[in-house]
Every structure is written in structure tokens, then in C-alpha cells.
Design a protein around this motif. Structure first.
Motif: not given
Length: 599
Positions: A387-410
Motif C-alpha cells: 500500500k502507498a504511504p502518505l508523503t504529506k502532513r496528515p492534517g492537510e488530507l483530513l477533512e475538518d471535524t463537523n463539530f455541529d454534528q458531534i454536538r447534536n449527537k451528544l
């Protein structure tokens, strides 16, 4: 350490030691440990302590893109966490990356600066600048990195010696070189595993270091920091002797000497200085944890071998900077190799058929970051299985966490308004946070219990006073426990403010009937066994499913170390021998596959 024990002494400490640069009291592992083991809210702890000590800077350990966790998080989580920590009382953020990768620290540095707080950026010390054969992390490496840290906007430069590898002469040379190269204040943090900490600090002081980290004497030494009390006397007659009241230090030490006895059942640390740390290079904060893991896996008798394999793994992985989470990765691999009786040659010869710990796979996938001078290519190929590894900073590739969605779940889980702190805790540790919420719903806030009662309970006829709020005290007296009922429960009799009460509890000492599980046949590639003693946490397939080579089948967990079992070939699931939450031992048969042509 429980909040109860710290709140009793924080105000006297702040009053007695007003000249401290800061008190480090949050971050790193203390965040999830509060939820996971102490059943406490770490945010409330921080705010309660802040209220009692307004005159001294509070400092936290921040793992850059890993925040206070063990993996990379989206950038918006990092920024939001820093902002909330600053609002809750943190003044100084000691930011580090487990691979000394500055790219991974930029978001954190910017977030701290935007919060108006102090960004202290750390160089994690590894190797030995006195040994010309250890050329990877030489003096030039640290000087160059320090210049880059200064350019990145750090307010203070920290030297983070998490294993206590900085020998006294190395401390003098390193601090001297850094003082010449940059204009930032220099803060030295080191563990005293080798026993040379005080001498190293004295040499660093001679070289002009601005701040050093110490521990109260009764909590100092070995895998902790050097003793504050000892350093005071070590520098007597020196023009840079600490401006501190030694009588106050001694009185504080007496308090912690008594409190420490409450935690004796959980101590598995060093009992004496151990200079062999210069060989295995295990961080002080990991030494006791890894030993406890080994004990839980039944490997305590092989502790000396685990230490040796730990160093072997470090060398296999390219001589890593070792601090959370990279140190955990090395430790996970060492335990994996010892439990399965594997050598380095075995890894290279049979690695294509082995299921490595998830932390190891994530590391070689680039999900933790990019190590200095890169990954060992052949080992990376074996562990990633193509499998191919990442070569960039992981944070650049991760989608923003949906805080509103978490708030609704909690909002559907909590019986109180959801706070930003709840949302952030869930973002970092969803399962740990929800487990804490469930426990709190049953037992309430247990942080107000004294430590002996919290850990060990009351003795018959023993009485306890609990201050549940200002002016309101409960008096609890334990009377007796009745004989077990057929369903394994017992009636516990007690008095609450003098009135008799009873509660039915489950007797967890009852031993469940166990059955002997089938062992996987080593010479049968279709029979996949457990690589570590632990439990099954997730199953992704069912009997009769067709699977492809490398497809994830199930996940096992052993002391926070997860392993994903993958299909070794294209085939069909012939039989599943476990269910989620089943306990398994090394070699237990988990799943059986047959090749597609044989199905």
C-alpha cells in the motif's frame, strides 16, 4: 494523580513557591487517563486548579498534530483545542512532534500565538551528540532545527529529553551551542532515569540555560524529573542557585510523600537509577507503562528481553525520536515480537504474512508524520504490504471535524447542555468519552472521594465524609455485605447521614466458566490466530463472505494496542470462531478462510 490530591495542595504550593516559571499540570496522557482510569473530567480539573493558583503560569504538554492523543487530528480540532485550553487556564504550551517534524508543529504554533499564549516549541533529544558513531542526531542537527523553530514563531525553545539521555557534558555543549545560535530563552526538561539528572542540570546552568524542570523531592528521580530540593543544594554557592524557600520545598515533599503511598499498588517504575537507559533509550513516561503492558500480557518475566528488543526495533525503524506516540509504536512492536517469539530476520522473511500492530502500520503509512531521513524502505514495503504511504502532513488530507454534528449527537446522550469541551473530548476520544459519560450517569462525580476510598473502598464500620458542595456534607458509613445471591449480586448495607440504606451490587469476584479455544495451525495459511493476548473489538466479515487479499477481517486489542487481521489471499470466510468482546490468547483461532478456488 487524582484531582482531590492536587486541590488539597495547589494553593499552598502557589503561595510557597511564587518564583516558579510555571507548573506543568495538564496535557499529554493526563487528559485521557482522567476520563479512562480516574473517572474525572480533565477540563474541570484544570479550571479548579487554575482558580486556586492565579499567580503562576500553567503549562501543558501538547503533541502538535496529535494534540493529547495518539494519532493525527484535523487542523480545526487542533486549533479549537488550543483555544479552549487557553480559555480554561493554560498559559504555556510546550509543543512537540514525536518525530521532530517541524511541519507538524506549525498549526499548533500559530494557534497558540493567536490565543495570546506562550508557544514553547521543543527539540526532542535522541541519540548522543558525544558519540561520533551516532551521526544522525548530531550537534549540527539540533542547532539547525533550533534556528528553524525560532523562524517558525516560537517564544521559547525547549529541549525535551524524555528518556534522560542527555549526559552532563552533552547538556553543556548543546545548551552552549543553542545559546550562540538563537535568541530565544531555553527551557530544559529531562527525566532522571540514569541518575545523572542533577549533574546534567548543573552543567546546563553553567552553559546558560534559562529554565529547568524539576519535581518535588518525594516524587522525583528515576522516570520522573530531578529533585527540586536536591538542585537547590547542588547549586549552593553558585550565582544561579534557585531563588526558592527550601523549607517550603521540604514541607511540600512531606505532603506528597504521604499521598504517594495511596498509589503504591500502581507503581511499576524504577526503584533505583538505571544507566542502561543509555542503551535501550526508553522514555521515562513509557518505562512504567510498557512494563505494566508486559505484565498484563503475561510477559513480565521477559522484561529484560523486551528492553533489548525495544532497542532492536528502534534501530530497525531507522533510529527514531522516541516520545508519544512514536515511543508507543516502538513499544508495541517490541511486545509483538517478544510475544510471538520473532527476530528481526523473521520480520524480513515472513513479514508479508504477519498482521502487525495498527500503530506500526499507521506509522509506516505516514499517518504520524515523516521521520528525519525517511523510512527504512524495505521494512516499509513489508509492513504496508504494497500500500502507498502518505508523503504529506496528515492534517492537510483530513477533512475538518463537523463539530455541529458531534454536538447534536451528544445532545441525545448527555442529560445536561453540551459544552465545547464535551465536543472536543469526543473529537479526540469518542469511545473513552462516552464510556465516562455512562459511568458518570451511574455513579455521579466520584472525584470528591478521597483517594484510598476511591481505589480500595471502605472497611466494615468505617465512616467517610464527602463534601458534595459548599456547606453540604454526606456522612457515609459502611456496615456489611451480605452473602451472594444466585444471580451473583450482593446486598451492601450502609448508613447515609445516620439513616440505614442498602444497595444491590454485582460481585465481580465471581469467576466465569471458561472454555479452551482452538489454536490456529501455524502451517495452515487459512487459519488466522490472535497475535496478542487481549480481546476482539470489531469483526468486519461474516461466514460465507468473499474477501480479497489484504482486506480487513477483524480487530483485536491488547492494552490499547490494536491489531487488524487481514486476509492473506483472495478467498471465502469458512468459519468465525470469535465474537466481539471475546477474550483471546496468543495463537487462538479467530477466523478460517479457504481460497476462492476451494470454496
Amino acid at each position: 494523580m487524582r484531582t482531590h490530591d492536587m486541590l488539597n495542595i495547589i494553593a499552598p504550593t502557589a503561595h510557597a513557591l511564587p518564583n516558579l516559571f510555571s507548573m506543568e499540570m495538564w496535557g499529554g496522557a493526563t487528559f485521557d487517563v482522567a476520563y479512562r482510569f480516574l473517572n474525572e473530567d480533565p477540563w474541570k480539573r484544570l479550571e479548579a486548579l487554575r482558580a486556586q493558583a492565579p499567580n503562576i503560569l500553567f503549562q501543558m504538554l501538547f503533541r502538535a498534530s496529535n494534540a493529547v492523543g495518539y494519532t493525527s487530528y484535523p487542523d480545526n480540532v487542533i486549533r479549537a483545542f488550543v483555544a479552549q485550553a487557553a480559555a480554561s487556564g493554560i498559559d504555556v504550551f510546550r509543543i512537540f512532534d514525536s518525530l521532530n517534524w517541524l511541519d507538524a508543529m506549525i498549526v499548533s504554533i500559530d494557534a497558540v500565538r493567536q490565543s495570546g499564549k506562550v508557544a514553547e516549541v521543543a527539540l526532542c533529544y535522541a541519540g548522543d551528540i558525544l558519540d561520533p558513531s551516532r551521526s544522525k542526531y548530531d550537534l549540527k542537527y539540533y542547532v539547525n532545527m533550533a534556528k528553524e523553530v525560532e523562524q517558525a514563531g516560537a517564544h521559547i525553545l525547549a529541549i525535551k529529553d524524555m528518556a534522560g539521555l542527555l549526559k552532563p557534558e552533552a547538556a553543556y555543549r548543546l545548551v552552549s551551542a543553542l545559546k550562540e545560535a538563537i535568541d530565544l530563552p531555553i527551557h530544559l526538561h529531562m527525566h532522571d532515569t540514569s541518575g545523572n539528572g542533577i549533574y546534567a542540570y548543573a552543567r546546563a546552568v553553567d552553559a546558560g540555560v534559562d529554565i529547568v524542570d524539576t519535581a518535588i523531592s518525594s516524587l522525583a528521580g528515576m522516570s520522573s524529573q530531578p529533585s527540586s530540593n536536591s538542585l537547590y543544594y547542588a547549586l549552593q554557592g553558585h550565582d544561579r542557585q534557585p531563588h526558592v524557600n527550601i523549607d517550603s520545598l521540604n514541607k511540600l515533599s512531606h505532603y506528597w510523600e504521604d499521598v504517594r503511598t495511596h498509589y503504591k499498588d500502581f507503581e511499576s517504575s524504577l526503584l533505583f537509577p538505571n544507566p542502561e537507559v543509555y542503551h535501550h533509550e526508553m522514555p521515562g513516561g513509557q518505562y512504567s507503562n510498557l512494563r505494566q503492558q508486559a505484565k498484563s500480557l503475561g510477559l513480565e518475566s521477559q522484561w529484560d528481553r523486551i528492553k533489548e528488543v525495544y532497542r532492536q526495533v528502534n534501530d530497525m525503524f531507522g533510529d527514531l525520536i522516541k516520545v508519544t506516540p512514536s515511543s508507543k509504536i516502538v513499544g508495541d512492536m517490541a511486545l509483538f515480537m517478544v510475544e510471538n517469539n520473532l527476530t528481526e530476520d523473521d520480520i524480513y522473511k515472513t513479514g508479508d504474512s504477519l498482521d502487525f500492530p495498527n500503530s506500526v502500520v499507521e506509522f509506516f503509512s505516514g499517518k504520524i508524520g515523516q521521520p528525519y531521513q525517511g523510512f527504512p524502505q524495505e521494512l516499509q514495503r513489508i509492513i504496508l504490504k504494497g500500500k502507498a504511504p502518505l508523503t504529506k502532513r496528515p492534517g492537510e488530507l483530513l477533512e475538518d471535524t463537523n463539530f455541529d454534528q458531534i454536538r447534536n449527537k451528544l445532545s441525545g446522550v448527555l442529560t445536561r447542555p453540551v459544552t465545547e469541551k464535551d465536543v472536543l473530548a469526543y473529537s479526540l476520544y469518542p469511545k473513552v468519552f462516552l464510556d465516562w459519560v455512562k459511568l458518570t450517569a451511574i455513579y455521579g462525580d466520584v472525584s470528591m472521594l478521597d483517594t484510598p476510598t476511591f481505589f480500595h473502598g471502605l472497611l466494615p464500620r468505617e465512616e467517610l465524609q464527602v463534601d458534595i458542595e459548599e456547606g453540604k456534607t454526606l456522612v457515609i458509613k459502611f456496615i456489611s455485605i451480605e452473602e451472594p445471591l444466585p444471580d451473583g449480586t450482593r446486598i451492601v448495607n450502609f448508613e447515609l447521614n445516620g439513616l440505614p440504606r442498602e444497595v444491590i451490587v454485582k460481585d465481580r469476584s465471581f469467576k466465569a466458566i471458561t472454555t479452551t479455544k482452538i489454536k490456529a495451525e501455524r502451517d495452515n495459511p487459512g487459519q488466522l490466530g490472535a497475535s496478542m493476548t487481549g480481546k476482539v473489538v470489531k469483526i468486519m466479515v461474516k461466514k460465507g463472505d468473499s474477501v480479497k487479499k489484504g482486506e480487513y477481517l477483524l480487530v483485536t486489542e491488547a492494552m490499547k494496542m490494536e491489531t487488524t487481521i487481514q486476509s492473506p489471499f483472495d478467498g471465502v470466510v469458512k468459519e468465525l470462531y470469535v465474537m466481539p468482546q471475546d477474550s483471546v490468547e496468543t495463537g487462538d483461532l479467530l477466523i478460517e478462510l479457504v481460497k476462492a478456488a476451494e470454496a
